[in-house]
Design an enzyme around this catalytic site. Structure first.
Site, PDB file in Angstrom:
ATOM      1  N   ASN A 109       0.971  -1.153   0.084  1.00 55.81           N
ATOM      2  CA  ASN A 109       0.043   0.131   0.038  1.00 55.81           C
ATOM      3  C   ASN A 109       0.895   1.348   0.158  1.00 55.81           C
ATOM      4  OD1 ASN A 109      -1.685   2.208   1.034  1.00 55.81           O
ATOM      5  ND2 ASN A 109      -3.092   0.868   1.861  1.00 55.81           N
ATOM      6  N   HIS A 138       0.872   6.153   2.199  1.00 61.64           N
ATOM      7  CA  HIS A 138       1.822   7.233   2.872  1.00 61.64           C
ATOM      8  C   HIS A 138       2.933   7.761   2.188  1.00 61.64           C
ATOM      9  CE1 HIS A 138      -1.090   6.828   5.791  1.00 61.64           C
ATOM     10  NE2 HIS A 138      -0.857   5.419   5.871  1.00 61.64           N
ATOM     11  N   HIS A 173      -5.660   3.877  -1.581  1.00 61.73           N
ATOM     12  CA  HIS A 173      -6.735   4.076  -0.888  1.00 61.73           C
ATOM     13  C   HIS A 173      -7.226   5.740  -1.320  1.00 61.73           C
ATOM     14  CE1 HIS A 173      -9.818   4.323   2.805  1.00 61.73           C
ATOM     15  NE2 HIS A 173     -10.504   4.700   1.689  1.00 61.73           N
ATOM     16  N   ARG A 204      -9.311   8.404  -0.536  1.00 62.62           N
ATOM     17  CA  ARG A 204      -9.979   8.823   0.320  1.00 62.62           C
ATOM     18  C   ARG A 204     -11.060   9.799  -0.091  1.00 62.62           C
ATOM     19  NH1 ARG A 204      -8.708   6.363   5.760  1.00 62.62           N
ATOM     20  NH2 ARG A 204     -10.447   7.486   6.654  1.00 62.62           N
ATOM     21  N   ARG A 233      -6.864  12.892   1.437  1.00 60.38           N
ATOM     22  CA  ARG A 233      -5.692  13.380   2.374  1.00 60.38           C
ATOM     23  C   ARG A 233      -4.359  12.645   1.966  1.00 60.38           C
ATOM     24  NH1 ARG A 233      -7.403   9.905   7.633  1.00 60.38           N
ATOM     25  NH2 ARG A 233      -9.300  10.882   7.308  1.00 60.38           N
ATOM     26  N   GLU A 285      -8.537   0.736  -3.036  1.00 62.52           N
ATOM     27  CA  GLU A 285      -9.451   0.635  -1.727  1.00 62.52           C
ATOM     28  C   GLU A 285     -10.713   1.762  -1.887  1.00 62.52           C
ATOM     29  OE1 GLU A 285      -7.797   0.740   2.103  1.00 62.52           O
ATOM     30  OE2 GLU A 285      -6.208  -0.712   1.656  1.00 62.52           O
ATOM     31  N   THR A 298      -8.429   3.323   8.642  1.00 63.53           N
ATOM     32  CA  THR A 298      -9.685   2.752   8.547  1.00 63.53           C
ATOM     33  C   THR A 298      -9.713   1.885   9.838  1.00 63.53           C
ATOM     34  OG1 THR A 298      -8.986   2.379   6.264  1.00 63.53           O
ATOM     35  CG2 THR A 298     -10.896   0.851   7.047  1.00 63.53           C
ATOM     36  N   GLU A 319     -11.124  -9.391   3.224  1.00 68.57           N
ATOM     37  CA  GLU A 319     -10.096  -9.050   3.563  1.00 68.57           C
ATOM     38  C   GLU A 319     -10.210  -8.882   5.132  1.00 68.57           C
ATOM     39  OE1 GLU A 319      -7.265  -6.263   1.797  1.00 68.57           O
ATOM     40  OE2 GLU A 319      -6.413  -5.672   3.865  1.00 68.57           O
ATOM     41  N   HIS A 343      -3.641  -4.725   7.701  1.00 70.22           N
ATOM     42  CA  HIS A 343      -3.757  -3.351   8.591  1.00 70.22           C
ATOM     43  C   HIS A 343      -2.808  -3.549   9.912  1.00 70.22           C
ATOM     44  CE1 HIS A 343      -5.150   0.313  10.386  1.00 70.22           C
ATOM     45  NE2 HIS A 343      -5.626   0.520   9.207  1.00 70.22           N
TER      46      HIS A 343
HETATM   47  N1  PXP Z   1      -5.716  -3.322   4.138  1.00 65.60           N
HETATM   48  C1  PXP Z   1      -6.880  -2.395   4.195  1.00 65.60           C
HETATM   49  C2  PXP Z   1      -8.134  -2.845   3.742  1.00 65.60           C
HETATM   50  C3  PXP Z   1      -6.327  -0.907   4.445  1.00 65.60           C
HETATM   51  O1  PXP Z   1      -7.659  -0.219   4.533  1.00 65.60           O
HETATM   52  C4  PXP Z   1      -5.085  -0.761   5.168  1.00 65.60           C
HETATM   53  C5  PXP Z   1      -4.835   0.538   5.324  1.00 65.60           C
HETATM   54  O2  PXP Z   1      -5.037   1.488   4.290  1.00 65.60           O
HETATM   55  C6  PXP Z   1      -4.173  -1.591   4.921  1.00 65.60           C
HETATM   56  C7  PXP Z   1      -4.435  -2.828   4.415  1.00 65.60           C
HETATM   57  C8  PXP Z   1      -2.718  -1.399   5.171  1.00 65.60           C
HETATM   58  O3  PXP Z   1      -2.982  -0.887   6.586  1.00 65.60           O
HETATM   59  P1  PXP Z   1      -1.286  -0.743   6.978  1.00 65.60           P
HETATM   60  O4  PXP Z   1      -1.155   0.867   6.305  1.00 65.60           O
HETATM   61  O5  PXP Z   1      -1.506  -0.268   8.365  1.00 65.60           O
HETATM   62  O6  PXP Z   1      -0.242  -1.681   6.825  1.00 65.60           O
END
Ligand code: PXP
Length: 258
Positions: free
Chosen positions: A17, A20, A53, A55, A59, A80, A111, A161, A200
């Site tokens: 992901n 960030h 994602h 949003r 952001r 996402e 999330t 998921e 997550h």
């Molecule tokens: N899976 C989903 C559905 C999420 O919303 C997120 C966070 O955007 C992640 C995985 C990844 O989480 P993390 O950034 O904490 O590794």
């Protein structure tokens, strides 16, 4: 039920992901660092797919980012999205490989919980139908609760998921309890015919117990990898995660790696 489903597999995919990277870029505006460049680097380092994602409040990932991720990557994109008309329109236009529907609250930092598929069934159903009809692989991000999984299969998604946030936040016995809930949910998903992903809050320490669960076929990891990249580079962070995932899965299969 003891029949192994087609999802009971030894391989485990890593979705990186890149949200960030955009968070850091947006701290100053402009175009650096570029999430698409990070995605390409992650792919070269062993990621099987890229997740982002978009949003509602934009952001981190922007409309331009998601469009470029959909068009410029060779790795499959997992988009996402919240179940809103705006996000559905974007998904149907970009046709990503996969879309993961997540709950979204403006005031949350991330999330914070899974979707309530049981109580929001009628609200979610048209979104699932439209994404399915467009040939996009739809998943629902849910807490490890068998009732949520039962609703997910009834609503017509092929994938769920599991939210690993509570497992990662807790310690000691409480973490063990959360791990057990994830194991049981992954098994339940397998028994009712859902492909099972998880994610997550995962890092080098919390990931191996999740990677060892045989019914889970994909992990989505972001925040930790992008943070770790500050210290040793994204290439090294992704490679290490990939190697630790493979080790955890191989140990669980009773294999020892040379
Ligand atoms: N899976 C989903 C559905 C999420 O919303 C997120 C966070 O955007 C992640 C995985 C990844 O989480 P993390 O950034 O904490 O590794």
């Amino acid at each position: 039920m003891s029949n192994p489903s087609p999802h009971s597999t030894e391989s485990l995919r890593l979705g990186v992901n890149v949200d960030h990277v955009a968070t850091i870029r947006n701290a100053r505006g402009g175009s650096f660092p570029d999430p698409v460049r990070a995605a390409q680097l992650a792919e070269a380092a062993g990621a099987d797919g890229i997740t982002a994602h978009l949003r509602e409040d934009r952001r981190h990932i922007s409309d331009n980012d998601i469009e470029r991720l959909a068009n410029e990557l060779t790795a499959p994109l997992n988009f996402e999205m919240a179940a809103t008309p705006e996000m559905l329109k974007i998904a149907l236009k970009l046709k990503p490989h996969a879309a993961c529907i997540v709950p979204e609250k403006r005031e949350e930092l991330t999330t914070e919980g899974g979707l309530d598929v049981v109580n929001k069934f009628n609200q979610l159903k048209p979104y699932v139908n439209s994404l399915n009809e467009a040939g996009i692989r739809v998943s629902l991000f849910v807490d490890p609760e068998p009732t949520q999984l039962d609703s997910a299969i009834s609503i017509g998604v092929p994938i769920i998921e599991l939210h690993t946030g509570s497992y990662c936040e807790k310690t000691g016995l409480a973490r063990g309890h959360e791990l057990q809930r994830i194991k049981e949910s992954a098994q339940h998903a397998n028994e009712i015919g859902l492909e099972c992903h998880a994610g997550h809050g995962l890092d080098f320490k919390t990931m191996p117990s999740i990677a060892a669960i045989p019914n889970i076929v994909e992990l989505n990891i972001g925040h930790f990898l992008i943070g770790e990249a500050i210290f040793g580079g994204l290439d090294s962070a992704v490679k290490r995660m990939r190697a630790l995932m493979d080790d955890a899965r191989a140990k669980n299969n009773g294999c020892t790696r040379a």
